[in-house]
Scaffold this active site. Structure first.
Site, PDB file in Angstrom:
ATOM      1  N   HIS A  44       0.842  -1.206   0.000  1.00 62.91           N
ATOM      2  CA  HIS A  44       0.000   0.000   0.000  1.00 62.91           C
ATOM      3  C   HIS A  44       0.879   1.259   0.000  1.00 62.91           C
ATOM      4  CE1 HIS A  44      -3.474  -2.591   0.578  1.00 62.91           C
ATOM      5  NE2 HIS A  44      -2.783  -3.198   1.531  1.00 62.91           N
ATOM      6  N   GLU A  94      -2.744   0.511   7.793  1.00 67.21           N
ATOM      7  CA  GLU A  94      -1.857  -0.586   7.432  1.00 67.21           C
ATOM      8  C   GLU A  94      -0.602  -0.091   6.729  1.00 67.21           C
ATOM      9  OE1 GLU A  94      -1.617  -4.459   4.485  1.00 67.21           O
ATOM     10  OE2 GLU A  94      -3.523  -3.387   4.686  1.00 67.21           O
ATOM     11  N   GLU A 100       1.606 -11.582   6.005  1.00 67.46           N
ATOM     12  CA  GLU A 100       0.544 -10.921   6.763  1.00 67.46           C
ATOM     13  C   GLU A 100       0.921 -11.029   8.238  1.00 67.46           C
ATOM     14  OE1 GLU A 100      -1.794  -9.208   5.559  1.00 67.46           O
ATOM     15  OE2 GLU A 100      -2.667 -10.052   3.733  1.00 67.46           O
TER      16      GLU A 100
END
Length: 478
Positions: A310, A325, A441
């Protein structure tokens, strides 16, 4: 980004669903990449005022996107690797990466679940949508979607849904004034400050040219047909490698025009720009890469690409406490970089080192152009429920599974969170890279216990050290 990293939308075919005044059960079948979706028991698809509505459970379980539900505000959040869509029950106003967009039909509560419009969610999240009225079936396609945003099918629709194409009188920086194709070259005439973003795609093969901060000029509209959805097309003449040339308003905010060359197969190209003329030359020996690849010296060192997921206008998941995030991803990635720079046998390259927006294809191009030895993408997780917690690692290609196993072992040890295992998923950055690639993750922002650890400095230091130890073990470097 938990499953499909459909980084960027081929859209838009307007769906001609039969009109219906009230919600009713729908016999419409939904196919994803040719395979029927096997909906869980009790999951109902509804037809409301001509719109196919699906439970948010389908969006997460069957389409593979991150889905969040805020009970107090009745807000649904749907995310993939590039986009965040927020919808509120009862409101026909939604948010797309913070910008307001209109919905044909507002989300509704239906018993214990929330229904959202299938077409809107699918298009914005990167799926090509087609409706077969004869068979009453919806066909969704995820193949090779663009990674800088939604690719419009210019002859059929637009991302924004506006009926009047914006023109240079809107006070924007640049305008598209002309478009022509001859001698295997696409020539784009512009006025003002226009910097093209050019990339190639497969499935089918095509070259995409984005013109940010650009609108149609009055002279362009006078010479090129534009349909009600702000798109159009032109023939490529007798050149057999180009089957069609399409153009469309890709975005209203910021104003962006997208041009697509449909190809019969892979084709090299070069891009030049001078005096208001952009030339995409298909006679070129090779392809100009965007963005420029940072130089890396050889000396027999292993090259590792670290990707902070991101960034910029793409915040990723947002926790109940407002933590983003993208911040977590960058903080951990920078700590990994600092540690790897101390390793004499490793070259480290970052896809981003600040809060910049970067497309998935650009991240992949950096790694592939460097012929990197491994690619590691760092992310935080999220779920529509606050219950899931722990650490998981994703891979796509079989060649990446050994790396995933090693990285996950060290990551779980470092986080001390629940071990959710190593999993397969067709994510863009792990699928399109040519070297072993994994997506980590670290933990769930949607889980209060995980989140309480994720943004602690000592936790991030442990995670960074664990990632480095995994990299060193896999590469067999001291």
């Amino acid at each position: 980004m938990k499953k499909l990293g459909f980084v960027m939308v081929l859209i838009v075919f307007l769906l001609a669903f039969p009109k219906s005044g009230e919600a009713s059960s729908s016999s419409a079948n939904i196919f994803l990449d040719g395979e029927p979706l096997n909906l869980s028991s009790g999951v109902q698809v509804a037809n409301m005022k001509g719109n196919v509505m699906i439970p948010i459970r389908v969006v997460s379980e069957n389409l593979g996107f991150k889905v969040g539900w805020e009970k107090a505000s009745q807000t649904v959040t749907v995310e993939n690797s590039e986009k965040t869509v927020r919808m509120v029950v009862g409101s026909q106003q939604a948010e797309l990466n913070g910008a307001q967009v209109d919905l044909n039909l507002a989300p509704v509560l239906n018993g214990p679940t929330t229904l959202v419009p299938l077409r809107f969610v699918s298009e914005q999240m990167g799926l090509d949508v087609k409706w077969d009225n004869q068979s009453k079936a919806v066909y969704l396609s995820s193949a090779a979607l663009p990674t800088t945003g939604a690719e419009i099918d210019p002859g059929e629709g637009t991302n924004s849904g506006s009926q009047t194409p914006p023109t240079v009188e809107s006070g924007n920086k640049g305008s598209l004034t002309g478009l022509s194709f001859s001698d295997n070259r696409l020539m784009i005439a512009t006025e003002g400050a226009v910097t093209p973003k050019v990339f190639s795609m497969t499935g089918p093969d095509r070259i995409v040219i984005d013109l940010p901060d650009t609108v149609y000029s009055a002279s362009f509209l006078s010479g090129h047909a534009v349909n009600a959805q702000n798109g159009g097309s032109m023939e490529a003449g007798e050149y057999s490698d180009v089957t069609n040339i399409r153009y469309a308003v890709f975005s209203d905010n910021p104003p962006t025009v997208r041009i697509v060359l449909d190809l019969t197969g892979p084709k090299n190209y070069a891009v030049t720009q001078e005096s208001g003329i952009i030339i995409v030359d298909l006679n070129a020996e090779g392809e100009i890469l965007v963005p420029p690849v940072p130089p890396v010296t050889g000396n027999g060192k292993k090259t590792v690409v670290i990707d902070a997921g991101h960034g910029g206008s793409q915040p990723g998941a947002i926790s109940a406490n407002g933590n983003q995030e993208k911040v977590l991803n960058l903080n951990v990635a920078l700590k990994v970089e600092a540690l790897l720079r101390k390793e004499k046998n490793i070259n480290v390259v970052m896809t981003r080192s600040d809060d910049s927006t970067l497309g998935l294809s650009d991240r992949v191009k950096v790694a592939n152009s460097l012929k990197a030895d491994i690619f590691v993408s760092i992310h935080g997780n999220s779920n529509n429920s606050s219950s899931p917690h722990g650490t998981e690692t994703y891979f796509t290609r079989d060649a990446s599974k050994p790396l995933a196993n090693v990285m996950h072992k060290h990551l779980v040890k470092a986080t001390e969170l629940m071990d959710r295992g190593v999993k397969y998923s067709s994510l863009h950055v792990t699928r399109e890279t040519t070297m072993p690639a994994v997506l980590l993750e670290i933990g769930f922002l949607s889980n209060k216990s995980d989140e309480a650890q994720l943004f602690k400095d000592d936790f991030q230091n442990r995670v960074a050290q664990g990632i480095v130890e995994g990299i060193k073990e896999y590469l067999k470097v001291q």
